[in-house]
Write an enzyme that holds these catalytic residues in place. Structure first.
Site, short mmCIF file in Angstrom:
data_model
loop_
_atom_site.label_atom_id
_atom_site.label_comp_id
_atom_site.label_asym_id
_atom_site.label_seq_id
_atom_site.Cartn_x
_atom_site.Cartn_y
_atom_site.Cartn_z
CD GLU A 112 -11.97 25.62 50.76
OE1 GLU A 112 -11.79 26.67 50.13
OE2 GLU A 112 -11.24 24.63 50.66
CD GLU A 165 -12.31 21.08 48.04
OE1 GLU A 165 -11.28 21.75 47.83
OE2 GLU A 165 -13.45 21.55 47.99
C1 FCB Z 1 -10.50 24.77 47.38
C2 FCB Z 1 -11.87 24.82 46.74
C3 FCB Z 1 -12.01 23.97 45.52
C4 FCB Z 1 -10.77 23.95 44.67
C5 FCB Z 1 -9.52 23.72 45.50
C6 FCB Z 1 -8.25 23.67 44.71
O1 FCB Z 1 -10.27 25.92 48.12
O2 FCB Z 1 -12.86 24.44 47.66
O3 FCB Z 1 -13.15 24.40 44.83
O4 FCB Z 1 -10.69 25.07 43.88
O5 FCB Z 1 -9.43 24.69 46.50
#
Ligand code: FCB
Length: 470
Positions: free
Chosen positions: A175, A372
């Protein structure tokens, strides 16, 4: 609600046989062991120890103590039935001051982690940078400085050399938008700087760091190893036709500022405010070629779509509307009746489907992984000892069904990593926001798999999403 749809073959969506089911964590959020094993300080140590930066003054000093619980956590992972584990490597464990010699004890920890995963038949997916920049590198200027990208490539080569035998899939940066925006532009994340020019420079050096790391790693790894990058990508929707232009602008600011350089080697022109883009004198001759060198896959982090509308400066806001400070006259809208998570993010799996289809349209040959996806909920252990997080079960089912639909229409989605394996240190939100499939009682470090862990295991075993039957 019943999730007993696994048995009826007709009512479920199946995944390709080699679909990679995993869970994800990041070093600072779970490891703890901050002063152990020769680890140096990172910007998150400094930030979390600065009063007022993290809710209730929480820090990652101990976190889930994963550093000291390697074997039992590996067993717990295996009990979830996952095929893969995405973790991040703490740069300050490998190079305590961010450059120079290697801390063998730090590298050894990850060697044991990787070996333990392999023994349990779990594929490691290693992220090199999940936000814990060694503090001395920030003191020297941090990501706004070009040298940080060069240091990052050196670190990447060290790690590839040390762990390349066991790890075949790598993510350079997690990110970069959040790093540049939250870390350097708004300052709500470490290192807590609020400087627009610094953020724009950080944007370029994060991308360059990625590109240089890819080069450095390819020189160390065998030809089968795969290297990619993870972006947080957002689908921005407009409430009206008139709001479409601002929705596109906001989407481009977070998505295209990173996707365009990676995919086509240019920064988006026109649509994005110039102040968000690196000034031309920072971009050296070969930079864009380095940044856009082919990657083996793109990691996508998706949590929620965003909806924006227009509201005059003088208009009173309606319920669920929040002004967007960078875009006068625009508001973020949480529609009435839209459920949201414990961090206030709307729950809408159609955004994931739209995003995957959109990405496939842009880069049809680029394999995708959802690196994620998950939700924060108000979880607790009930008197019977269970954590009945039914809303997370629905969230996972709906998002995996959206992913399966995308695969059916031809999107090359290779895997899905649920955020997160364990409840953990949720950055500026501290320990209150629980994203885990496994509940962690932070005072005792007791781990309790939630109902969602059981559900996830069943989905993996069936390689399918069940239908809702009630
Ligand atoms: C993302 C992050 C991760 C976590 C999630 C909820 O932005 O990469 O580390 O905190 O959000």
């Amino acid at each position: 609600m019943s999730v007993d749809g696994f048995s009826t073959a007709t009512s479920r969506r199946r995944f390709p046989d080699d679909f990679l089911w995993g869970v994800a964590t990041a070093a600072y959020q779970v490891e703890g062991g901050a002063g152990q094993g020769g680890r140096g300080p990172s910007i998150w140590d400094t930030f979390s120890h600065t009063p007022g930066k993290v809710r209730r003054g929480d820090t990652g000093d101990i976190a889930c103590d994963a550093y000291n619980r390697l074997d039992s956590d590996l067993d717990l992972l295996a009990s979830l039935g996952v095929r893969a584990y995405r973790f991040s490597i703490a740069w300050p464990r490998i190079q305590p001051v961010g450059s120079g010699s290697v801390n063998a004890e730090g590298l050894d920890y990850y060697k044991r982690l990787v070996a333990g995963l392999r023994e349990r038949d779990i594929e490691p997916l290693a992220t090199l940078y999940h936000w814990d920049l060694p503090q001395p590198l920030e003191d020297a200027g941090g990501w706004p400085l070009r040298e940080t990208a060069e240091r990052f490539a050196e670190y990447a080569a060290i790690v590839a050399r040390g762990l390349g035998d066991g790890v075949s899939r790598w993510i350079t940066v997690n990110e970069p938008f959040v790093v540049a925006n939250h870390g350097y532009r708004t300052g709500v994340h470490a290192p807590g700087r609020a400087d627009e020019a610094a953020a724009a420079a950080a944007t370029h050096h994060l991308l360059l760091g990625h590109g240089l790391a890819v080069q450095a790693m390819r020189a160390e790894l065998d030809a089968e190893s795969q290297v990619g990058v993870t972006l947080d990508l957002t689908v921005v929707r407009a409430t009206t036709d008139q709001a479409k232009a601002v929705a596109e602008e906001i989407e481009a600011e977070s998505n295209n500022v990173f996707l365009d350089p990676l995919l086509v080697g240019t920064y988006p022109a026109g649509i994005v405010r110039a102040s968000l883009l690196p000034s031309p004198e920072l971009i050296m001759d070969r930079d864009m070629a380095v940044i856009s060198a082919p990657i083996d896959f793109l990691g996508v982090n998706y949590y929620a779509p965003r909806t924006v509308g227009l509201r005059d400066e003088n208009d009173e806001l309606r319920r669920g509307e929040v002004r967007i400070s960078d875009h006068p006259g625009a508001v973020t809208v949480t529609g009435e009746g839209v459920a949201s998570t414990a961090v206030g993010w709307p729950i809408d799996a159609s955004g994931l489907y739209d995003l995957l289809v959109q990405l496939h349209g842009r880069a049809p040959d680029l394999p995708l992984y959802i690196t994620e996806n998950g939700m924060a909920a108000e979880d607790y252990v009930d008197p019977e000892g269970s954590v009945r997080d039914y809303e997370r079960i629905s969230y996972l089912r709906d998002h995996l069904a959206a992913a399966a639909r995308a695969i059916e229409i031809g999107v090359d989605l290779r895997g899905y990593f649920c955020w997160s394996f364990l409840d953990n240190f949720e950055w500026a939100e501290g320990y209150q926001k629980r994203f885990g499939l496994v509940y962690v009682d932070f005072g005792t470090q007791r781990r309790t798999p939630k109902a969602s862990a059981d559900f996830y295991r069943q989905m993996i075993a069936a390689n399918a999403v069940p239908a809702v039957t009630g």
